[in-house]
Design a protein around this motif. Structure first.
Motif, mmCIF file in Angstrom:
data_model
loop_
_atom_site.group_PDB
_atom_site.id
_atom_site.type_symbol
_atom_site.label_atom_id
_atom_site.label_comp_id
_atom_site.label_asym_id
_atom_site.label_seq_id
_atom_site.Cartn_x
_atom_site.Cartn_y
_atom_site.Cartn_z
ATOM 1 N N GLY A 260 0.978 -1.121 0.196
ATOM 2 C CA GLY A 260 0.050 -0.095 -0.275
ATOM 3 C C GLY A 260 0.787 1.230 0.076
ATOM 4 O O GLY A 260 0.697 2.030 -0.991
ATOM 5 N N PHE A 261 1.524 1.463 1.119
ATOM 6 C CA PHE A 261 2.721 2.612 1.223
ATOM 7 C C PHE A 261 1.849 3.767 1.048
ATOM 8 O O PHE A 261 2.522 4.871 0.782
ATOM 9 N N GLY A 262 0.584 3.598 1.282
ATOM 10 C CA GLY A 262 -0.189 5.223 1.323
ATOM 11 C C GLY A 262 -0.962 5.300 0.199
ATOM 12 O O GLY A 262 -1.656 6.102 0.053
ATOM 13 N N THR A 551 -4.990 1.442 8.518
ATOM 14 C CA THR A 551 -3.431 1.433 8.594
ATOM 15 C C THR A 551 -2.886 2.444 7.607
ATOM 16 O O THR A 551 -2.717 2.171 6.596
ATOM 17 N N TYR A 552 -2.252 3.409 8.200
ATOM 18 C CA TYR A 552 -1.322 4.454 7.449
ATOM 19 C C TYR A 552 -0.664 5.169 8.710
ATOM 20 O O TYR A 552 -1.088 5.010 9.949
ATOM 21 N N ALA A 553 0.250 5.973 8.408
ATOM 22 C CA ALA A 553 0.813 6.872 9.206
ATOM 23 C C ALA A 553 1.465 6.121 10.478
ATOM 24 O O ALA A 553 1.690 6.442 11.714
ATOM 25 N N SER A 554 1.880 4.767 10.286
ATOM 26 C CA SER A 554 2.559 3.785 11.298
ATOM 27 C C SER A 554 1.568 3.753 12.413
ATOM 28 O O SER A 554 2.189 3.749 13.479
ATOM 29 N N ARG A 555 0.227 3.752 12.130
ATOM 30 C CA ARG A 555 -0.615 4.006 13.506
ATOM 31 C C ARG A 555 -1.107 2.469 14.048
ATOM 32 O O ARG A 555 -1.559 2.507 15.100
ATOM 33 N N SER A 556 -0.929 1.425 13.298
ATOM 34 C CA SER A 556 -1.441 0.093 13.684
ATOM 35 C C SER A 556 -1.074 -0.182 15.007
ATOM 36 O O SER A 556 -1.678 -0.605 15.930
ATOM 37 N N ASP A 671 15.116 3.312 17.118
ATOM 38 C CA ASP A 671 14.341 2.837 18.443
ATOM 39 C C ASP A 671 13.147 3.127 18.175
ATOM 40 O O ASP A 671 12.449 3.976 18.176
ATOM 41 N N CYS A 672 12.204 2.061 18.278
ATOM 42 C CA CYS A 672 10.586 2.009 18.358
ATOM 43 C C CYS A 672 10.205 1.540 19.443
ATOM 44 O O CYS A 672 8.895 0.772 19.422
ATOM 45 N N GLY A 673 11.125 1.651 20.623
ATOM 46 C CA GLY A 673 10.288 1.281 22.017
ATOM 47 C C GLY A 673 10.513 -0.319 21.820
ATOM 48 O O GLY A 673 11.236 -1.138 21.256
ATOM 49 N N VAL A 674 9.399 -1.056 22.603
ATOM 50 C CA VAL A 674 9.425 -2.435 22.698
ATOM 51 C C VAL A 674 9.299 -2.961 21.366
ATOM 52 O O VAL A 674 8.201 -2.463 20.734
ATOM 53 N N ARG A 675 10.155 -4.024 20.998
ATOM 54 C CA ARG A 675 9.722 -4.437 19.732
ATOM 55 C C ARG A 675 8.958 -5.779 19.842
ATOM 56 O O ARG A 675 9.377 -6.777 20.761
ATOM 57 N N ILE A 676 7.877 -6.086 18.861
ATOM 58 C CA ILE A 676 6.998 -7.202 19.407
ATOM 59 C C ILE A 676 7.535 -8.276 18.726
ATOM 60 O O ILE A 676 7.868 -9.407 18.983
ATOM 61 N N GLY A 743 4.407 -0.203 25.698
ATOM 62 C CA GLY A 743 5.867 0.414 25.449
ATOM 63 C C GLY A 743 6.112 0.533 23.953
ATOM 64 O O GLY A 743 7.472 1.101 23.563
ATOM 65 N N ALA A 744 5.317 0.322 23.144
ATOM 66 C CA ALA A 744 5.779 0.148 21.346
ATOM 67 C C ALA A 744 5.533 1.559 20.781
ATOM 68 O O ALA A 744 4.526 1.758 20.933
ATOM 69 N N LYS A 745 6.148 1.435 19.871
ATOM 70 C CA LYS A 745 6.151 2.739 18.995
ATOM 71 C C LYS A 745 6.018 2.177 17.705
ATOM 72 O O LYS A 745 6.725 1.020 17.339
ATOM 73 N N GLY A 746 5.406 3.056 16.610
ATOM 74 C CA GLY A 746 5.351 2.539 15.379
ATOM 75 C C GLY A 746 6.655 2.632 14.675
ATOM 76 O O GLY A 746 7.444 3.379 15.058
ATOM 77 N N VAL A 747 6.855 1.725 13.681
ATOM 78 C CA VAL A 747 8.182 1.632 12.783
ATOM 79 C C VAL A 747 7.943 1.620 11.176
ATOM 80 O O VAL A 747 9.096 1.618 10.740
HETATM 81 N N1 MCN Z 1 6.271 -3.741 14.857
HETATM 82 C C1 MCN Z 1 6.636 -4.343 16.007
HETATM 83 N N2 MCN Z 1 7.132 -3.770 16.986
HETATM 84 C C2 MCN Z 1 7.030 -2.430 17.148
HETATM 85 C C3 MCN Z 1 6.498 -1.939 16.154
HETATM 86 C C4 MCN Z 1 5.956 -2.404 14.989
HETATM 87 O O1 MCN Z 1 6.724 -5.803 15.969
HETATM 88 N N3 MCN Z 1 7.475 -1.922 18.218
HETATM 89 C C5 MCN Z 1 5.463 -4.469 13.939
HETATM 90 C C6 MCN Z 1 3.898 -4.263 13.868
HETATM 91 O O2 MCN Z 1 3.221 -5.236 14.683
HETATM 92 C C7 MCN Z 1 3.719 -4.446 12.446
HETATM 93 C C8 MCN Z 1 4.904 -3.946 11.715
HETATM 94 O O3 MCN Z 1 5.914 -3.908 12.536
HETATM 95 O O4 MCN Z 1 3.592 -5.544 12.020
HETATM 96 C C9 MCN Z 1 4.740 -2.401 11.191
HETATM 97 O O5 MCN Z 1 3.941 -1.746 12.402
HETATM 98 P P1 MCN Z 1 3.516 -0.117 12.607
HETATM 99 O O6 MCN Z 1 4.847 0.537 12.761
HETATM 100 O O7 MCN Z 1 2.688 -0.044 13.537
HETATM 101 O O8 MCN Z 1 3.081 0.209 11.148
HETATM 102 P P2 MCN Z 1 1.579 -0.432 10.577
HETATM 103 O O9 MCN Z 1 1.374 -1.608 10.668
HETATM 104 O O10 MCN Z 1 0.625 0.844 10.707
HETATM 105 O O11 MCN Z 1 1.888 -0.161 8.709
HETATM 106 C C10 MCN Z 1 1.712 1.129 8.336
HETATM 107 C C11 MCN Z 1 3.182 1.547 7.664
HETATM 108 C C12 MCN Z 1 2.883 2.740 6.559
HETATM 109 S S1 MCN Z 1 1.925 3.862 7.052
HETATM 110 C C13 MCN Z 1 3.370 2.424 5.260
HETATM 111 S S2 MCN Z 1 3.017 3.742 4.185
HETATM 112 C C14 MCN Z 1 4.067 1.116 4.910
HETATM 113 C C15 MCN Z 1 4.713 0.640 6.014
HETATM 114 O O12 MCN Z 1 3.751 0.304 6.901
HETATM 115 N N4 MCN Z 1 3.420 0.292 3.921
HETATM 116 C C16 MCN Z 1 3.910 -1.048 3.898
HETATM 117 N N5 MCN Z 1 5.171 -0.528 5.682
HETATM 118 C C17 MCN Z 1 4.947 -1.411 4.676
HETATM 119 N N6 MCN Z 1 5.538 -2.446 4.531
HETATM 120 C C18 MCN Z 1 5.099 -3.380 3.646
HETATM 121 N N7 MCN Z 1 5.389 -4.616 3.436
HETATM 122 N N8 MCN Z 1 3.814 -3.194 2.524
HETATM 123 C C19 MCN Z 1 3.599 -1.842 2.713
HETATM 124 O O13 MCN Z 1 2.476 -1.327 1.954
#
Ligand code: MCN
Ligand code: CUM
Length: 795
Positions: A260-262, A551-556, A671-676, A743-747
Motif C-alpha cells: 500500500g505505502f499510502g 492502517t497508515y501513518a504507522s498507526r497500527s 528505536d521503536c520502543g518495545v519490539r513485538i 511501550g511500543a512505538k510505530g516503525v
Molecule cells: N512492529 C513491532 N514492534 C514495534 C513496532 C511495530 O513488531 N515496536 C511491527 C507491527 O506489529 C507491524 C509492523 O511492525 O507488524 C509495522 O507496524 P507499524 O509501525 O505499527 O506500522 P503499520 O502496521 O501501521 O503499517 C503502516 C506503515 C505505513 S503507514 C506504510 S506507508 C508502509 C509500512 O507500514 N507500507 C508498507 N510498511 C509497509 N510494509 C509493507 N510490506 N507493505 C507496505 O505497503
C-alpha cells in the motif's frame, strides 16, 4: 576498508513459536510463498463485467463534446458512463479527504494528464479497453500550470473554475510555531544558514495496483465492494455519505493487499465508477488499473518546495529554525492527514534537537498534476520535515567547517529532558538520542571512515559520509486533536476466546504486507498465554470487524496494537474471575503467571487459560453480574502520539567521471520502543532504507512544460532493486513509550522518513557541494559537481 564490521549480527528467528514477543516467522507467509494469496484481481464473481477508464491526454483542456455512440455499439460493451451520466445521479464529483471535491469523471474540464473522462463496462477487460478507443472526445487545450512556483502568478490559468468565485490557484495558508519568537532568535544569532530545497514528487508504486469489484444485490439492496484499501471502515463511511446508504447496507472487503505505502488510503474515481457500473448493469463490475494508470493518476507523494533557515551561536548551539513551504497539491486537494493540519505533521521539523524557537508557513496551491499527496511511507509529511532539518544541519556544519556528527550530538534532546515539548508544541514521549547516535557512529567506525575519506580525497577519489537523525510522531491520534473528515482517530478491537482456548481477534486496521496476522497474534499471546498459532487475526471486512480508521501513518501498533493489549487485558480480568470460581478462592488471591492463574503461595492450585475458557462456557457457577464466555471489546483513544527515533549513517562512493553513486554501507540504529517481532521490525526497516536510496538517487515524477507525465512506466520511474542496496547494518536502542500499554512505538515508515537525507548528505559530502535536489542521478550529480544546479522535476 569498507567491509562491514562483524559485530552486527542478524536477528535470530526463534526455533519454536514464542508465547509472545520474539522473532517468529510470519504466519501469513506459508500462504503467500505458496501462491495462495488472494488479491483483488484473483477474485471473480458470477456474471462479473469489466470496466476500463478513458483518460485525458491533456493536462488542462476544456471538454467540448464526448461522443460515445461507437463505443456503445461495440458488441461486448454493456455500458458507457460519462461525467454527464454521473451528473444525472449527483455523482460527478466526490468529496476528498481534505474537504475539497474531485471529479469522478470530468464534466467541464480535464485538469491533469491521466484524469478520468469516461468509464466503459464490457464483457471482458480487452473489450473494455478496445472500446475506449472508440470514444470521441473533442478537447480545447488550455495553458497548464506545472511549476508550483508560478501557480499564484498574476494571470496564471485558473484551474479550479468549478469552485464558486475562484480567481486563483491558492488552496490554503497555514502556519505553526511562534513567528515573533523565532525572528527574535534569528536576530540575535551569530550564524544563520539558509537553503532552498525541493522534495520532489515521487510515487509509492506498490507492486499491486489499485482496483475494485462492486456488487449491488438488487434484492437486498446491499452493496459489497472488494477493494484495495488500507482503511476499510473510513471508506465505508465515505461511500455511505456519498450514496446516502446506511453503513449496514455497505460491506467493504479488503482482500490481501500487495503493498500500500499510502497509495491505498484514498478513494479513487475508478472505485466509484465500479459502484456506478454495478448499479447501472445489475451485475458485479470489476475495475483494475494498469501500471501507467497507477503512476499517473493515483496518490503521489511530497512535492514540497521549502526555503529553510537555521540559526545558531558561534559555537554551534542551535537556536531556531524557520521555513516557508510551497506545497503542490495537484488539481484537487486530496491529501490525507488529520483535518486540522493541512500540512500534516510537518510541524515536527525542529527534529531531534533542543531548539528554542521555530516557525513554519505553508501555502498550498493547485497545479495541473494528479491529486493525492502525502502517501509513500510519509508519516503525514514527517518525511519532508526530517529532510528539511537534516539538510539544514548539514548545510550549517559545512558553512562553519563543523563536523556534522558533533554538531548533531551537541544539540540532541537529552534523555533527562523527556517528556520534551518542542517549540512547535509536540510532546516527545521518550528516547535516548545521544546513545542512539553514538551507537550508529560506533557501528560505522566514524573516525576511521573520516580518515579513509581524507586519504581518498588526496587521490582524487570521491567518498562521502552522510548522517541523519530523525524523530517521528506516529500513532494518530488523540481524538481531541486529530480527525479525518470528522472521524476521530480511535480504533476498536474485539477478542473472543473459544471454549477450546483458541482465539479470534478482530481489528479495524489493515495489513498491506506489515505482518499483522503475526504481530497482533503475538500481542494477545503475550497477554493471555495462548500460542500465536492459535490466534486468528481478522481484518479488512467491515461486516466482521469493529470500527476504526485503518492502517497508515504507522498507526497500527500505536493505536490498534494498544487496543489489542487493552482488550486482551479485559479478557484476562474476566478469566481471573472465572479462575477464582474454578479454584474456589477470591480473585484477589490469584496471581497471573505465564498463561495461568495460580493461587498465591500455592503454585499447584492453578488454571491455565484453555481450562478457564472451557469453564467460562460451561455450567460453572459465576458470581452475580459476571457474564459467561470469554470475550471483550474495546476502543482505544491514544493519549499522545508515539515518537520513534533513529540515527542513520550512509557511506557512498561517487565516480568522478560519471557522477554514478554507489551506496557502499548503510548503518541504521532504530528505536521503536518495545519490539513485538524484531524480525518484522527489521524487515520494515530494510524496506524503508531501500525506499530512501530510491528517492535520493533515482525516483522522480517529472513533467514537461505542457504537463506531460514523464514517469508513467517503470522504464522511466526507477525503483531501487537489491543491486543498488548494500547489506544493511542495523542496530537498536529501546526506550519504551511511557503511555503505550506495552511501550511500543510505530516503525513502519521510520526508515523511509529517515534515510533520504542520510543518502543525500553522503553524496553532497562526497562531491563537496552545498546542496542539490533529489534525485541524485548520475546526470544530476555530474552537473552539480560542475556548479550547474538544475530543477530536477521539470524537463
Ligand atoms: N512492529 C513491532 N514492534 C514495534 C513496532 C511495530 O513488531 N515496536 C511491527 C507491527 O506489529 C507491524 C509492523 O511492525 O507488524 C509495522 O507496524 P507499524 O509501525 O505499527 O506500522 P503499520 O502496521 O501501521 O503499517 C503502516 C506503515 C505505513 S503507514 C506504510 S506507508 C508502509 C509500512 O507500514 N507500507 C508498507 N510498511 C509497509 N510494509 C509493507 N510490506 N507493505 C507496505 O505497503
Ligand atoms: Cu503516508 S503513507 Mo502510510 O501512512 O500509509
Amino acid at each position: 576498508p569498507g567491509t562491514a564490521p562483524t559485530e552486527v549480527a542478524p536477528t535470530q528467528v526463534c526455533a519454536s513459536t514464542p508465547m509472545g514477543y520474539g522473532s517468529m516467522r510470519r504466519k501469513e507467509d506459508a500462504r503467500f510463498i505458496r501462491g495462495q494469496g488472494r488479491y483483488l484481481d484473483d477474485i471473480a464473481l458470477p456474471g462479473m463485467l469489466h470496466g476500463a477508464i478513458l483518460r485525458s491526454p491533456f493536462a488542462h483542456a476544456r471538454i467540448v463534446s464526448i461522443d460515445t455512440s461507437a463505443a456503445e455499439a461495440h458488441p461486448k460493451v454493456k455500458a458507457v458512463i460519462t461525467g454527464e451520466t454521473l451528473a444525472g445521479l449527483g455523482l460527478a464529483w466526490m468529496p476528498t479527504l481534505s474537504h475539497d471535491v474531485q471529479a469522478v469523471l470530468a464534466t467541464d474540464k480535464v485538469r491533469f494528464q491521466g484524469q478520468e473522462v469516461a468509464f466503459v463496462v464490457a464483457e471482458d477487460r480487452y473489450a473494455a479497453r478496445d472500446a475506449l478507443g472508440l470514444i470521441e472526445v473533442d478537447y480545447e487545450p488550455l495553458d497548464a500550470v506545472i511549476d508550483a512556483r508560478t501557480a499564484l502568478d498574476e494571470g496564471a490559468p485558473v484551474i479550479r473554475d468549478d469552485l464558486d468565485g475562484r480567481t486563483d490557484n491558492h488552496i490554503f495558508d497555514w502556519e505553526a510555531g511562534d513567528a515573533a519568537a523565532t525572528d527574535d532568535v534569528f536576530a540575535r544569532a551569530d550564524v544563520v544558514a539558509e537553503c532552498d530545497m525541493l522534495y520532489p514528487r515521487v510515487h509509492p508504486a506498490p507492486m499491486e495496483t489499485c482496483g475494485s469489484i462492486a456488487s449491488m444485490d438488487p434484492v437486498t439492496g446491499k452493496l459489497v465492494v472488494y477493494t484495495t484499501t488500507q482503511a476499510p471502515h473510513a471508506h465505508r463511511t465515505v461511500y455511505a455519505l456519498v450514496a446516502g446508504l446506511p453503513e449496514h447496507k455497505i460491506q467493504i472487503i479488503a482482500p490481501d493487499i500487495g503493498g500500500g505505502f499510502g497509495n491505498k488510503v484514498g478513494i479513487y474515481p475508478g472505485y466509484v465508477c465500479a459502484v456506478v457500473g454495478t448499479i447501472v448493469t445489475g451485475v458485479p463490475v470489476k475495475w483494475v488499473e494498469d501500471r501507467s494508470e497507477n503512476l499517473m493518476a493515483t496518490s503521489f507523494a511530497r512535492d514540497y518546495h521549502m526555503r529553510g533557515e537555521i540559526a545558531s551561536t558561534k559555537d554551534g548551539k542551535l537556536l531556531g529554525v524557520r521555513v516557508k513551504v510551497l506545497a503542490d497539491h495537484g488539481a484537487f486537494n486530496g491529501t490525507a492527514q488529520p483535518s486540522k493540519m493541512p500540512a500534516g505533521l510537518f510541524h515536527v521539523f525542529s527534529g531531534s534537537y533542543d531548539i528554542a524557537a521555530a516557525h513554519c508557513q505553508v501555502t498550498g496551491v493547485y497545479t495541473n498534476k494528479a491529486p493525492g499527496g502525502v502517501a509513500y511511507a510519509c508519516s503525514f509529511r514527517i518525511t519532508e520535515a526530517v529532510y528539511l532539518i537534516e539538510r539544514l544541519v548539514d548545510v550549517l556544519a559545512r558553512d562553519q567547517g563543523w563536523d556534522p556528527a558533533e554538531l548533531r550530538m551537541k544539540n540532541l534532546v537529552q534523555p533527562e529532558q523527556f517528556p520534551y515539548t518542542t517549540a512547535l508544541g509536540w510532546e516527545y514521549d521518550s528516547g535516548d538520542y545521544p546513545r542512539t547516535l553514538q551507537k550508529a557512529l560506533d557501528i560505522a567506525g566514524y573516525a576511521e571512515l573520516r580518515r579513509e575519506q581524507a586519504e581518498k580525497r588526496e587521490r582524487g577519489e570521491l567518498m562521502g559520509i552522510g548522517i541523519s537523525f530523525f524523530t517521528e510522531a506516529v500513532g494518530a491520534g488523540p481524538r481531541k486533536t486529530m480527525d479525518i473528515l470528522g472521524l476521530g482517530m480511535a480504533d476498536g478491537a474485539e477478542l473472543r476466546v473459544h471454549p477450546t482456548g483458541k482465539a479470534v481477534l478482530r481489528l479495524s486496521c489493515m495489513s498491506q504486507g506489515q505482518g499483522h496476522s503475526t504481530t497482533f497474534a503475538q500481542i494477545v499471546a503475550q497477554e493471555l498465554g495462548i500460542s500465536p498459532d492459535d490466534i486468528e487475526v481478522v481484518q479488512g471486512d467491515t461486516d466482521q470487524t469493529p470500527f476504526g480508521l485503518g492502517t497508515y501513518a504507522s498507526r497500527s501498533t500505536p493505536v490498534s496494537g494498544a487496543a489489542t493489549v487493552m482488550v486482551a487485558r479485559k479478557v484476562r480480568e474476566r478469566a481471573k474471575i472465572v479462575a477464582a470460581a474454578m479454584l474456589e478462592v477470591s480473585p484477589d488471591d490469584l496471581e497471573w503467571e505465564k498463561g495461568r492463574f495460580q493461587v498465591a503461595g500455592d503454585p499447584s492450585a492453578s488454571a491455565a487459560i484453555a481450562d478457564i475458557a472451557m469453564a467460562a462456557h460451561s455450567d460453572l457457577e459465576l458470581p452475580d453480574g459476571v457474564e459467561g464466555h470469554l470475550d471483550a471489546t474495546c476502543v482505544y483513544n491514544p493519549p499522545n502520539l508515539t515518537y520513534p527515533c533513529g540515527a542513520y549513517i550512509c557511506v557512498v562512493d561517487v565516480d568522478a567521471g560519471t557522477g554514478q553513486v554507489k551506496v557502499r554501507r548503510f548503518i541504521a540504529v532504530d528505536d521503536c520502543g518495545v519490539r513485538i517481532n524484531p524480525m518484522i521490525v527489521e524487515g520494515q526497516v530494510h524496506g524503508g532504507l531501500a525506499d530512501g536510496v530510491g528517492m535520493a538517487l533515482m525516483q522522480l515524477m517529472a513533467f514537461d512544460s505542457d504537463g506531460n507525465h514523464l514517469g508513467a512506466s517503470f522504464m522511466d520511474y526507477l525503483l531501487p532493486t537489491a543491486m543498488e542496496c548494500p547489506s544493511w547494518e542495523l542496530g537498536e536502542t529501546v526506550t519504551p513509550s511511557p503511555h503505550h500499554p506495552i511501550g511500543a512505538k510505530g516503525v513502519g515508515e521510520s526508515a523511509t522518513v529517515g534515510s533520504p537525507p542520510a543518502v543525500v548528505n553522503a553524496v553532497l559530502d562526497a562531491i563537496g557541494v552545498r546542496h542539490a535536489d533529489m534525485p541524485l542521478t548520475p546526470a544530476h550529480v555530474w552537473r552539480a559537481m560542475r556548479g550547474d544546479p538544475i530543477r530536477t522535476d521539470l524537463a
